[in-house]
Design an enzyme around this catalytic site. Structure first.
Site, PDB file in Angstrom:
ATOM      1  N   GLY A  28      44.987  42.147  34.431  1.00  0.00           N
ATOM      2  CA  GLY A  28      45.708  43.293  34.977  1.00  0.00           C
ATOM      3  C   GLY A  28      44.804  44.192  35.802  1.00  0.00           C
ATOM      4  O   GLY A  28      43.585  43.993  35.878  1.00  0.00           O
ATOM      5  N   ASN A  29      45.397  45.194  36.421  1.00  0.00           N
ATOM      6  CA  ASN A  29      44.643  46.143  37.235  1.00  0.00           C
ATOM      7  C   ASN A  29      45.445  47.430  37.384  1.00  0.00           C
ATOM      8  O   ASN A  29      46.667  47.432  37.250  1.00  0.00           O
ATOM      9  CB  ASN A  29      44.285  45.547  38.607  1.00  0.00           C
ATOM     10  CG  ASN A  29      45.286  44.522  39.068  1.00  0.00           C
ATOM     11  OD1 ASN A  29      46.353  44.873  39.577  1.00  0.00           O
ATOM     12  ND2 ASN A  29      44.973  43.252  38.879  1.00  0.00           N
ATOM     13  N   GLY A  45      37.034  41.763  37.093  1.00  0.00           N
ATOM     14  CA  GLY A  45      36.311  41.160  35.978  1.00  0.00           C
ATOM     15  C   GLY A  45      35.674  42.105  34.988  1.00  0.00           C
ATOM     16  O   GLY A  45      34.706  41.730  34.313  1.00  0.00           O
ATOM     17  N   SER A  74      41.046  41.708  42.655  1.00  0.00           N
ATOM     18  CA  SER A  74      41.537  40.759  43.648  1.00  0.00           C
ATOM     19  C   SER A  74      42.983  41.045  44.046  1.00  0.00           C
ATOM     20  O   SER A  74      43.464  40.511  45.050  1.00  0.00           O
ATOM     21  CB  SER A  74      41.437  39.330  43.099  1.00  0.00           C
ATOM     22  OG  SER A  74      42.227  39.190  41.927  1.00  0.00           O
ATOM     23  N   GLU A  75      43.677  41.881  43.266  1.00  0.00           N
ATOM     24  CA  GLU A  75      45.061  42.242  43.584  1.00  0.00           C
ATOM     25  C   GLU A  75      45.159  43.542  44.382  1.00  0.00           C
ATOM     26  O   GLU A  75      46.230  44.150  44.468  1.00  0.00           O
ATOM     27  CB  GLU A  75      45.886  42.370  42.294  1.00  0.00           C
ATOM     28  CG  GLU A  75      45.968  41.107  41.474  1.00  0.00           C
ATOM     29  CD  GLU A  75      46.725  39.978  42.143  1.00  0.00           C
ATOM     30  OE1 GLU A  75      47.190  40.164  43.290  1.00  0.00           O
ATOM     31  OE2 GLU A  75      46.851  38.901  41.531  1.00  0.00           O
ATOM     32  N   HIS A  96      49.958  42.226  32.074  1.00  0.00           N
ATOM     33  CA  HIS A  96      50.347  40.919  31.546  1.00  0.00           C
ATOM     34  C   HIS A  96      50.950  41.126  30.159  1.00  0.00           C
ATOM     35  O   HIS A  96      50.674  40.362  29.228  1.00  0.00           O
ATOM     36  CB  HIS A  96      49.132  39.987  31.499  1.00  0.00           C
ATOM     37  CG  HIS A  96      48.638  39.575  32.844  1.00  0.00           C
ATOM     38  ND1 HIS A  96      49.015  38.400  33.449  1.00  0.00           N
ATOM     39  CD2 HIS A  96      47.814  40.197  33.723  1.00  0.00           C
ATOM     40  CE1 HIS A  96      48.440  38.297  34.628  1.00  0.00           C
ATOM     41  NE2 HIS A  96      47.704  39.386  34.829  1.00  0.00           N
TER      42      HIS A  96
END
Length: 212
Positions: A28-29, A45, A74-75, A96
């Protein structure tokens, strides 16, 4: 928003979401709009429990350039797309979470929401078309699923994205989405078997077979 304050908000949101089981480990982010040009996002990460506010990354909405040597999530493109399309949105959370991820794996739209859930989520929660994580296809699919005034969308096989005018609202949306998806799964199970599941494990084990 002042950068130090923004760092504290995103940092605390990570701890709160992890504490609620809505994100885990490095999945997630989380991001927060700073102004019309940029936003602050969690790095790639890093675990929420050990993340430092200073490690959060400032990203430019227009071209996804970022400040410093730490790599942003990365999102980041998905977050930028939402901020560009939705000037009313100032916080984005990609999770998630268990129930939402289960429905997202079935690629179903969440319907039949309770009045309480509908107040936060809208009439239904769409499932964005499948796309690989971090791709332009996912960016466009997520943006399309959050059109209008929608506050949540499922990402096929990839969890959910929840948004709000504030981080507090985005957090409440994530909580409401989890409850709505749990009810949706339970109703699907009951329609198929004519009874309620005894445990969530039983319900999840059968879920993908229950939906038409």
């Amino acid at each position: 928003m002042e950068l130090t304050q923004a760092r504290d908000i995103v940092y605390q949101a990570g701890l709160d979401l992890a504490g609620e089981g809505l994100v885990a480990r490095t999945w997630g982010n989380i991001s927060l709009r700073l102004d019309s040009r940029s936003f602050l996002i969690t790095p790639s990460g890093r675990r929420y429990e050990t993340l430092k506010p200073s490690e959060l990354v400032v990203v430019t909405i227009e071209d996804l350039s970022h400040e410093g040597s730490i790599k942003p999530s990365s999102e980041k493109g998905m977050h930028a797309e939402i901020y560009a399309l939705r000037p009313d949105i100032n916080a984005v959370v990609h999770t998630h979470q268990r129930q939402a991820s289960t429905v997202a794996a079935a690629r179903k739209e969440v319907t039949g929401l309770s009045e309480a859930h509908a107040r936060l989520l809208g009439e239904s929660v769409r499932c964005a078309a499948y796309a690989l994580p971090g791709t332009k296809k996912l960016v466009k699919a997520a943006g399309a699923a959050l059109d209008g005034e929608r506050k949540a969308a499922l990402l096929a096989n990839h969890g959910a994205v929840c948004v709000g005018g504030t981080m507090e609202e985005a957090f409440r949306v994530a909580q409401a989405l989890e409850g709505a998806c749990e009810s949706f799964i339970a109703e699907a199970f009951a329609r198929r078997y004519g009874t309620r599941a005894h445990t969530m494990e039983e319900m999840h084990a059968c879920y993908l077979k229950t939906l038409p």
